[in-house]
Scaffold this motif. Structure first.
Motif, PDB file in Angstrom:
ATOM      1  N   LYS A  40       0.825  -1.211   0.000  1.00 28.30           N
ATOM      2  CA  LYS A  40       0.000   0.000   0.000  1.00 28.30           C
ATOM      3  C   LYS A  40       0.858   1.260   0.000  1.00 28.30           C
ATOM      4  CE  LYS A  40      -3.587   2.220   2.822  1.00 28.30           C
ATOM      5  NZ  LYS A  40      -4.365   2.112   4.090  1.00 28.30           N
ATOM      6  N   GLY A  41       1.879   1.280   0.869  1.00 27.54           N
ATOM      7  CA  GLY A  41       2.743   2.448   0.976  1.00 27.54           C
ATOM      8  C   GLY A  41       3.602   2.657  -0.247  1.00 27.54           C
ATOM      9  N   GLY A  42       4.058   1.554  -0.874  1.00 25.17           N
ATOM     10  CA  GLY A  42       4.867   1.670  -2.071  1.00 25.17           C
ATOM     11  C   GLY A  42       4.087   2.280  -3.219  1.00 25.17           C
ATOM     12  N   LEU A  43       2.854   1.805  -3.418  1.00 27.96           N
ATOM     13  CA  LEU A  43       2.011   2.360  -4.479  1.00 27.96           C
ATOM     14  C   LEU A  43       1.668   3.817  -4.196  1.00 27.96           C
ATOM     15  CD1 LEU A  43      -0.409  -0.669  -5.062  1.00 27.96           C
ATOM     16  CD2 LEU A  43       1.528   0.042  -6.477  1.00 27.96           C
ATOM     17  N   PHE A  44       1.438   4.122  -2.910  1.00 29.56           N
ATOM     18  CA  PHE A  44       1.139   5.497  -2.512  1.00 29.56           C
ATOM     19  C   PHE A  44       2.320   6.421  -2.814  1.00 29.56           C
ATOM     20  CE2 PHE A  44       1.436   8.786   0.813  1.00 29.56           C
ATOM     21  CZ  PHE A  44       0.247   9.464   0.608  1.00 29.56           C
ATOM     22  N   THR A  45       3.528   5.945  -2.536  1.00 29.16           N
ATOM     23  CA  THR A  45       4.730   6.743  -2.789  1.00 29.16           C
ATOM     24  C   THR A  45       4.940   6.952  -4.278  1.00 29.16           C
ATOM     25  OG1 THR A  45       5.774   5.936  -0.756  1.00 29.16           O
ATOM     26  CG2 THR A  45       7.214   6.868  -2.429  1.00 29.16           C
ATOM     27  N   LEU A  46       4.751   5.902  -5.066  1.00 31.97           N
ATOM     28  CA  LEU A  46       4.919   6.023  -6.518  1.00 31.97           C
ATOM     29  C   LEU A  46       3.894   6.984  -7.113  1.00 31.97           C
ATOM     30  CD1 LEU A  46       5.598   2.299  -7.485  1.00 31.97           C
ATOM     31  CD2 LEU A  46       7.267   4.161  -7.364  1.00 31.97           C
ATOM     32  N   ARG A  47       2.694   6.920  -6.602  1.00 34.19           N
ATOM     33  CA  ARG A  47       1.640   7.790  -7.135  1.00 34.19           C
ATOM     34  C   ARG A  47       1.887   9.257  -6.792  1.00 34.19           C
ATOM     35  NH1 ARG A  47      -4.243   7.530  -4.543  1.00 34.19           N
ATOM     36  NH2 ARG A  47      -3.039   8.667  -2.979  1.00 34.19           N
ATOM     37  N   GLY A  48       2.331   9.501  -5.558  1.00 37.83           N
ATOM     38  CA  GLY A  48       2.504  10.874  -5.115  1.00 37.83           C
ATOM     39  C   GLY A  48       3.900  11.428  -5.263  1.00 37.83           C
ATOM     40  N   GLY A  49       4.823  10.632  -5.784  1.00 37.50           N
ATOM     41  CA  GLY A  49       6.182  11.115  -5.963  1.00 37.50           C
ATOM     42  C   GLY A  49       6.968  11.249  -4.681  1.00 37.50           C
ATOM     43  N   GLY A  50       6.510  10.606  -3.613  1.00 38.63           N
ATOM     44  CA  GLY A  50       7.256  10.616  -2.355  1.00 38.63           C
ATOM     45  C   GLY A  50       7.140  11.897  -1.563  1.00 38.63           C
ATOM     46  N   VAL A  51       6.201  12.772  -1.953  1.00 41.25           N
ATOM     47  CA  VAL A  51       6.059  14.052  -1.242  1.00 41.25           C
ATOM     48  C   VAL A  51       5.464  13.839   0.148  1.00 41.25           C
ATOM     49  CG1 VAL A  51       4.955  16.321  -1.281  1.00 41.25           C
ATOM     50  CG2 VAL A  51       5.851  15.316  -3.412  1.00 41.25           C
ATOM     51  N   GLU A  52       4.443  12.978   0.245  1.00 41.01           N
ATOM     52  CA  GLU A  52       3.790  12.712   1.520  1.00 41.01           C
ATOM     53  C   GLU A  52       4.365  11.438   2.142  1.00 41.01           C
ATOM     54  OE1 GLU A  52      -0.506  13.274   1.689  1.00 41.01           O
ATOM     55  OE2 GLU A  52      -0.446  13.892  -0.404  1.00 41.01           O
ATOM     56  N   ARG A  53       4.380  11.404   3.458  1.00 44.55           N
ATOM     57  CA  ARG A  53       4.957  10.270   4.168  1.00 44.55           C
ATOM     58  C   ARG A  53       3.983   9.098   4.248  1.00 44.55           C
ATOM     59  NH1 ARG A  53       7.846  13.252   9.404  1.00 44.55           N
ATOM     60  NH2 ARG A  53       8.918  14.867   8.201  1.00 44.55           N
ATOM     61  N   VAL A  54       4.558   7.906   4.381  1.00 41.80           N
ATOM     62  CA  VAL A  54       3.774   6.683   4.523  1.00 41.80           C
ATOM     63  C   VAL A  54       3.609   6.386   6.009  1.00 41.80           C
ATOM     64  CG1 VAL A  54       3.712   4.210   4.075  1.00 41.80           C
ATOM     65  CG2 VAL A  54       4.594   5.777   2.329  1.00 41.80           C
ATOM     66  N   TRP A  55       2.377   6.128   6.417  1.00 38.14           N
ATOM     67  CA  TRP A  55       2.073   5.860   7.819  1.00 38.14           C
ATOM     68  C   TRP A  55       1.479   4.470   7.966  1.00 38.14           C
ATOM     69  CZ3 TRP A  55       3.327   9.612  11.446  1.00 38.14           C
ATOM     70  CH2 TRP A  55       3.659  10.865  10.930  1.00 38.14           C
ATOM     71  N   GLY A  56       1.568   3.928   9.189  1.00 36.72           N
ATOM     72  CA  GLY A  56       1.020   2.612   9.481  1.00 36.72           C
ATOM     73  C   GLY A  56      -0.411   2.689   9.968  1.00 36.72           C
ATOM     74  N   PRO A  57      -0.980   1.557  10.373  1.00 40.13           N
ATOM     75  CA  PRO A  57      -2.361   1.537  10.842  1.00 40.13           C
ATOM     76  C   PRO A  57      -2.477   2.209  12.203  1.00 40.13           C
ATOM     77  CG  PRO A  57      -1.330  -0.585  11.227  1.00 40.13           C
ATOM     78  CD  PRO A  57      -0.339   0.235  10.456  1.00 40.13           C
ATOM     79  N   PRO A  58      -3.600   2.836  12.500  1.00 43.52           N
ATOM     80  CA  PRO A  58      -3.776   3.476  13.807  1.00 43.52           C
ATOM     81  C   PRO A  58      -3.750   2.451  14.934  1.00 43.52           C
ATOM     82  CG  PRO A  58      -5.855   3.415  12.595  1.00 43.52           C
ATOM     83  CD  PRO A  58      -4.794   2.985  11.646  1.00 43.52           C
ATOM     84  N   GLY A  59      -3.109   2.832  16.039  1.00 51.01           N
ATOM     85  CA  GLY A  59      -2.976   1.902  17.158  1.00 51.01           C
ATOM     86  C   GLY A  59      -1.842   0.922  16.916  1.00 51.01           C
ATOM     87  N   GLY A  60      -1.323   0.354  17.965  1.00 52.26           N
ATOM     88  CA  GLY A  60      -0.260  -0.626  17.817  1.00 52.26           C
ATOM     89  C   GLY A  60       1.111   0.013  17.698  1.00 52.26           C
ATOM     90  N   PHE A  61       2.111  -0.826  17.438  1.00 55.42           N
ATOM     91  CA  PHE A  61       3.498  -0.388  17.436  1.00 55.42           C
ATOM     92  C   PHE A  61       3.914   0.321  16.149  1.00 55.42           C
ATOM     93  CE2 PHE A  61       3.677  -3.707  20.701  1.00 55.42           C
ATOM     94  CZ  PHE A  61       4.426  -3.074  21.678  1.00 55.42           C
ATOM     95  N   ILE A  62       3.264   0.039  15.026  1.00 49.50           N
ATOM     96  CA  ILE A  62       3.744   0.538  13.736  1.00 49.50           C
ATOM     97  C   ILE A  62       2.844   1.620  13.170  1.00 49.50           C
ATOM     98  CG2 ILE A  62       4.968  -1.590  13.185  1.00 49.50           C
ATOM     99  CD1 ILE A  62       2.612  -2.376  11.408  1.00 49.50           C
ATOM    100  N   GLU A  63       2.214   2.382  14.018  1.00 52.22           N
ATOM    101  CA  GLU A  63       1.361   3.473  13.542  1.00 52.22           C
ATOM    102  C   GLU A  63       2.190   4.588  12.916  1.00 52.22           C
ATOM    103  OE1 GLU A  63      -2.034   6.611  15.191  1.00 52.22           O
ATOM    104  OE2 GLU A  63      -1.110   5.147  16.541  1.00 52.22           O
TER     105      GLU A  63
END
Length: 436
Positions: free
Chosen positions: A143-166
């Protein structure tokens, strides 16, 4: 629809988890690592799915006919000692009642880790456990890789809310740890579409790591790549492809990403980095004066006023090492450190023994990728508070139960053709070195 899907998966898996403890471990791991319920919108969002999975798994210990036994290897003993020490430090914590809340979360994770040690015995258990961990983290890499490719890496990739990797940094380090495990599954896969799919997932996960704009993850993935290159038998070819991939990925990143990464060398001018250093100084001062540390709740203004009165910021330690030091003292830090030293030692032992025969060569590759994954954790975790995150302990489980599989010569009793057990169709080149 997502709520119904979540409900259907869990309800469908619970009867099998009740009958087989190892299936309960897979269900718990999926919910705990991925937090799939946080992707829903309705009642499933706040439902206690992890507690349900854990409860059924614990109940299965009384019902299952599967053989359960604890492998009392050195890292397991030290891990249990670390857990006991955390209980002691919580009793002596500056805020014991509040610290108990965090200890309760840690104990739940370590209880399920202990059950995993006892329940995972066959190769199919080990590899399914790996698949669950890899896909749970890999989903966000995709999900984050496709998001980065689509947006050119301008916005940061975040994890799911809650838990250790948010957070973006935490998710990035988790992906760094997952990539070597993906590579192992790619190596042993017998179907081309699985190998190609995992390779694609690895590349998208790497893009997601860069898209998180995490400086710690960049250092972690660099250290991991260095280890892979050192171990490669074809260093020139491997180095060439690593360079091509790295240059290709970096070309996708915007100028803001490069500016942020450049602050690694000028951390004195970075507000966030200096805040972490001040927090590290506070934990050192605290541990020097309190053998039990301060417990889980030490990042508070009154604690800073005592142990770092000149600090301009008051934040968490953001480091697996300094958080353990401040919360559990030097004894806790020593136990934490020894766990991972013994994990590497276990992996080394597996690699040395497993390469002697074709039936166990898969373990040679698995242990090597686990080592690479832990390198990513120990480097990236130096800048993040992930000391109690499930994934590194799951890797420890994989190493310990793999060593037991090897010592018990399970390849002689597991039927050929079972999941992951056949060796005749394995794409791994069988090279058995001659003994001197």
């Amino acid at each position: 629809m997502r709520d119904l899907l979540m409900l259907g998966i869990v309800l469908g898996a619970l009867p099998f988890a009740l009958r087989h403890t190892w299936i309960g471990i897979l269900l718990w791991t999926w919910i705990s690592i991925m937090n799939p319920h946080k992707l829903t919108w309705g009642l499933a969002y706040d439902a206690p799915w992890a507690a349900i999975a854990a409860g059924v798994t614990i109940l299965s210990l009384l019902i299952t006919r599967d053989k359960l036994s604890m492998p009392w290897e050195p890292p397991v003993k030290v891990l249990f000692a670390f857990v006991i020490w955390m209980c002691v430090t919580t009793a002596f914590a500056f805020y014991p009642l509040i610290s108990w809340e965090q200890l309760n979360k840690v104990l739940k994770i370590q209880l399920m880790t202990a059950i995993a040690f006892a329940a995972l015995r066959e190769r199919k258990h080990i590899e399914l456990f790996l698949w669950v961990n890899v896909l749970s983290i890999g989903f966000y890499g995709l999900k984050g890789g496709l998001f980065t490719l689509r947006g050119g890496g301008v916005e940061r990739v975040w994890g799911p809310p809650g838990g250790f990797i948010e957070g973006n940094n935490e998710l990035a380090v988790a992906l760094v740890m997952a990539i070597p495990l993906m590579n192992y599954l790619r190596i042993v896969a017998t179907r081309p579409w699985v190998r190609h799919g995992l390779l694609t997932l690895m590349l998208l996960s790497a893009v997601s790591v860069l898209g998180s704009q995490s400086r710690g993850a960049l250092l972690a993935v660099s250290a991991m790549g260095l280890v892979l290159w050192v171990r490669s038998e074809r260093k020139v070819v491997t180095g060439f492809w690593f360079g091509v991939i790295a240059l290709g990925l970096l070309a996708l990143m915007p100028g803001s990403w490069e500016q942020r990464m450049n602050t690694i060398g000028s951390y004195e001018q970075d507000h966030s980095a200096m805040g972490r250093i001040e927090a590290w100084k506070m934990t050192i001062n605290l541990a020097n004066r309190h053998v039990f540390g301060g417990g889980f709740e030490i990042y508070r203004p009154d604690i800073y006023a005592i142990f770092a009165p000149d600090s301009q910021q008051q934040q968490g330690a953001h480091s697996i090492y300094f958080s353990v030091l401040g919360e559990h003292g030097y004894v806790g830090l020593l136990l934490f450190f020894v766990i991972w030293v013994l994990a590497f030692r276990t992996a080394w032992k597996i690699r040395q023994d497993a390469k002697q025969r074709a039936e166990t060569l898969w373990l040679h590759h698995l242990a090597g990728m686990c080592q690479v994954s832990l390198v990513g954790y120990l480097v990236g975790g130096a800048f993040l508070a992930l000391a109690y995150f499930d994934l590194p302990y799951n890797i420890l489980v994989v190493l310990v139960v793999s060593l037991r599989w090897l010592q018990e010569k399970r390849w002689e009793s597991e039927p050929q053709g079972a999941f992951g057990a056949a060796t005749t169709s394995s794409p791994i080149p069988v090279i058995i070195p001659k003994r001197a």
